[in-house]
Design a protein around this motif. Structure first.
Motif, PDB file in Angstrom:
ATOM      1  N   TYR A 101       0.819  -1.191   0.000  1.00  0.00           N
ATOM      2  CA  TYR A 101       0.000   0.000   0.000  1.00  0.00           C
ATOM      3  C   TYR A 101       0.858   1.247   0.000  1.00  0.00           C
ATOM      4  O   TYR A 101       2.040   1.224   0.304  1.00  0.00           O
ATOM      5  CB  TYR A 101      -0.964   0.009   1.186  1.00  0.00           C
ATOM      6  N   ASP A 102       0.226   2.313  -0.423  1.00  0.00           N
ATOM      7  CA  ASP A 102       0.828   3.626  -0.356  1.00  0.00           C
ATOM      8  C   ASP A 102       0.190   4.322   0.828  1.00  0.00           C
ATOM      9  O   ASP A 102      -0.952   4.055   1.167  1.00  0.00           O
ATOM     10  CB  ASP A 102       0.546   4.412  -1.630  1.00  0.00           C
ATOM     11  N   PHE A 103       0.934   5.192   1.466  1.00  0.00           N
ATOM     12  CA  PHE A 103       0.360   5.878   2.601  1.00  0.00           C
ATOM     13  C   PHE A 103       0.827   7.316   2.668  1.00  0.00           C
ATOM     14  O   PHE A 103       1.758   7.716   1.965  1.00  0.00           O
ATOM     15  CB  PHE A 103       0.656   5.138   3.917  1.00  0.00           C
ATOM     16  N   MET A 104       0.141   8.064   3.483  1.00  0.00           N
ATOM     17  CA  MET A 104       0.469   9.453   3.730  1.00  0.00           C
ATOM     18  C   MET A 104       1.070   9.530   5.122  1.00  0.00           C
ATOM     19  O   MET A 104       0.471   9.062   6.089  1.00  0.00           O
ATOM     20  CB  MET A 104      -0.794  10.306   3.662  1.00  0.00           C
ATOM     21  N   LEU A 105       2.270  10.080   5.222  1.00  0.00           N
ATOM     22  CA  LEU A 105       2.920  10.277   6.510  1.00  0.00           C
ATOM     23  C   LEU A 105       2.792  11.759   6.861  1.00  0.00           C
ATOM     24  O   LEU A 105       3.178  12.618   6.067  1.00  0.00           O
ATOM     25  CB  LEU A 105       4.389   9.878   6.424  1.00  0.00           C
ATOM     26  N   LYS A 106       2.211  12.022   8.019  1.00  0.00           N
ATOM     27  CA  LYS A 106       2.009  13.406   8.456  1.00  0.00           C
ATOM     28  C   LYS A 106       2.688  13.621   9.800  1.00  0.00           C
ATOM     29  O   LYS A 106       2.232  13.090  10.805  1.00  0.00           O
ATOM     30  CB  LYS A 106       0.515  13.709   8.602  1.00  0.00           C
ATOM     31  N   PRO A 107       3.790  14.381   9.800  1.00  0.00           N
ATOM     32  CA  PRO A 107       4.396  14.708  11.087  1.00  0.00           C
ATOM     33  C   PRO A 107       3.417  15.544  11.918  1.00  0.00           C
ATOM     34  O   PRO A 107       2.743  16.427  11.393  1.00  0.00           O
ATOM     35  CB  PRO A 107       5.620  15.539  10.700  1.00  0.00           C
ATOM     36  N   LYS A 108       3.335  15.248  13.201  1.00  0.00           N
ATOM     37  CA  LYS A 108       2.496  16.047  14.087  1.00  0.00           C
ATOM     38  C   LYS A 108       3.222  17.354  14.366  1.00  0.00           C
ATOM     39  O   LYS A 108       4.441  17.440  14.275  1.00  0.00           O
ATOM     40  CB  LYS A 108       2.222  15.315  15.403  1.00  0.00           C
ATOM     41  N   ASN A 109       2.460  18.359  14.717  1.00  0.00           N
ATOM     42  CA  ASN A 109       3.009  19.676  15.067  1.00  0.00           C
ATOM     43  C   ASN A 109       3.843  20.288  13.945  1.00  0.00           C
ATOM     44  O   ASN A 109       4.858  20.923  14.192  1.00  0.00           O
ATOM     45  CB  ASN A 109       3.855  19.601  16.347  1.00  0.00           C
ATOM     46  N   ASN A 110       3.443  20.067  12.683  1.00  0.00           N
ATOM     47  CA  ASN A 110       4.166  20.733  11.602  1.00  0.00           C
ATOM     48  C   ASN A 110       3.351  21.915  11.108  1.00  0.00           C
ATOM     49  O   ASN A 110       2.131  21.905  11.160  1.00  0.00           O
ATOM     50  CB  ASN A 110       4.515  19.757  10.461  1.00  0.00           C
ATOM     51  N   GLY A 139       1.529  24.209   8.598  1.00  0.00           N
ATOM     52  CA  GLY A 139       0.835  23.975   7.340  1.00  0.00           C
ATOM     53  C   GLY A 139       0.154  22.627   7.244  1.00  0.00           C
ATOM     54  O   GLY A 139      -0.450  22.324   6.231  1.00  0.00           O
ATOM     55  N   ASN A 140       0.266  21.796   8.292  1.00  0.00           N
ATOM     56  CA  ASN A 140      -0.409  20.499   8.314  1.00  0.00           C
ATOM     57  C   ASN A 140      -0.067  19.671   7.073  1.00  0.00           C
ATOM     58  O   ASN A 140      -0.930  19.080   6.445  1.00  0.00           O
ATOM     59  CB  ASN A 140      -1.925  20.707   8.452  1.00  0.00           C
ATOM     60  N   LEU A 141       1.216  19.619   6.709  1.00  0.00           N
ATOM     61  CA  LEU A 141       1.666  18.928   5.504  1.00  0.00           C
ATOM     62  C   LEU A 141       1.746  17.426   5.702  1.00  0.00           C
ATOM     63  O   LEU A 141       2.053  16.953   6.787  1.00  0.00           O
ATOM     64  CB  LEU A 141       3.046  19.440   5.088  1.00  0.00           C
ATOM     65  N   GLY A 142       1.498  16.704   4.611  1.00  0.00           N
ATOM     66  CA  GLY A 142       1.658  15.259   4.597  1.00  0.00           C
ATOM     67  C   GLY A 142       2.530  14.870   3.416  1.00  0.00           C
ATOM     68  O   GLY A 142       2.661  15.618   2.452  1.00  0.00           O
ATOM     69  N   TYR A 143       3.122  13.693   3.489  1.00  0.00           N
ATOM     70  CA  TYR A 143       4.039  13.228   2.459  1.00  0.00           C
ATOM     71  C   TYR A 143       3.598  11.853   1.987  1.00  0.00           C
ATOM     72  O   TYR A 143       3.522  10.916   2.772  1.00  0.00           O
ATOM     73  CB  TYR A 143       5.469  13.171   3.014  1.00  0.00           C
ATOM     74  N   ARG A 144       3.326  11.744   0.687  1.00  0.00           N
ATOM     75  CA  ARG A 144       2.894  10.471   0.115  1.00  0.00           C
ATOM     76  C   ARG A 144       4.118   9.594  -0.138  1.00  0.00           C
ATOM     77  O   ARG A 144       5.099  10.028  -0.728  1.00  0.00           O
ATOM     78  CB  ARG A 144       2.139  10.708  -1.182  1.00  0.00           C
ATOM     79  N   ILE A 145       4.018   8.352   0.315  1.00  0.00           N
ATOM     80  CA  ILE A 145       5.134   7.412   0.215  1.00  0.00           C
ATOM     81  C   ILE A 145       4.618   6.088  -0.336  1.00  0.00           C
ATOM     82  O   ILE A 145       3.542   5.623   0.055  1.00  0.00           O
ATOM     83  CB  ILE A 145       5.762   7.185   1.606  1.00  0.00           C
ATOM     84  N   ASP A 146       5.393   5.487  -1.214  1.00  0.00           N
ATOM     85  CA  ASP A 146       5.066   4.167  -1.752  1.00  0.00           C
ATOM     86  C   ASP A 146       5.817   3.122  -0.952  1.00  0.00           C
ATOM     87  O   ASP A 146       7.039   3.199  -0.815  1.00  0.00           O
ATOM     88  CB  ASP A 146       5.483   4.045  -3.221  1.00  0.00           C
ATOM     89  N   LEU A 147       5.098   2.165  -0.433  1.00  0.00           N
ATOM     90  CA  LEU A 147       5.718   1.028   0.235  1.00  0.00           C
ATOM     91  C   LEU A 147       6.031   0.013  -0.863  1.00  0.00           C
ATOM     92  O   LEU A 147       5.138  -0.605  -1.422  1.00  0.00           O
ATOM     93  CB  LEU A 147       4.770   0.427   1.276  1.00  0.00           C
TER      94      LEU A 147
END
Length: 152
Positions: A103-112, A114-122
């Motif tokens: 699966y692909d997932f979105m990794l979102k660091p807390k307390n960032n 702009g509330n940015l997320g990063y799409r990553i391919d497993l």
């Protein structure tokens, strides 16, 4: 009516298969990992900031913990010359590749900001190794970042 019932049962069976695959992958990803190596698809020195946080030199050797039952985790940087400490994140499953089962997932660091997320391919996941791949476009050309993890 009979055709509709068969169609509904078939759809239910396929959706259960995806859920089973997802549960298996979540069970495998659960636990403690080390980000052992980061490589790029092209040779050269690149100034990449990962997850809006740290450089390659700071992230290599970092410890990661995944808690799939609530889609959260934490990674810890301990390299000298880097901002050390724990960073919490959440990961949200985006989709399942039915051919590979990954699966692909979105990794979102807390307390960032702009509330940015990063799409990553497993791209690969075993009991002892995991490979993430992130694809970005630079000057109209694909550039791949590979992140290799080993289970602790």
């Amino acid at each position: 009516m009979k055709k509709i019932l068969i169609l509904v049962l078939t759809a239910t069976l396929f959706s259960c298969g995806a859920t089973k695959t997802l549960k298996t992958k979540k069970k495998t990803i659960k636990g403690n990992w080390t980000l052992s190596k980061i490589t790029y698809s092209k040779t050269g020195n690149y100034n990449v900031t990962f997850f809006g946080d740290a450089s390659k030199d700071c992230l290599e050797g970092s410890s990661w913990k995944f808690v799939p039952n609530n889609n959260s985790g934490v990674y810890t940087i301990n390299e000298s010359g880097c901002v050390a400490g724990e960073r919490e994140f959440i990961f949200v499953i985006q989709e399942i590749d039915t051919n590979s089962g990954y699966y692909d997932f979105m990794l979102k660091p807390k307390n960032n900001e702009g509330n940015l997320g990063y799409r990553i391919d497993l791209k690969a996941l075993t009991e002892t190794e995991m490979l993430w791949r992130q694809k970005i476009i630079i000057d109209g050309t694909p550039f791949l970042i590979n992140m290799n993890f080993t289970k602790q």
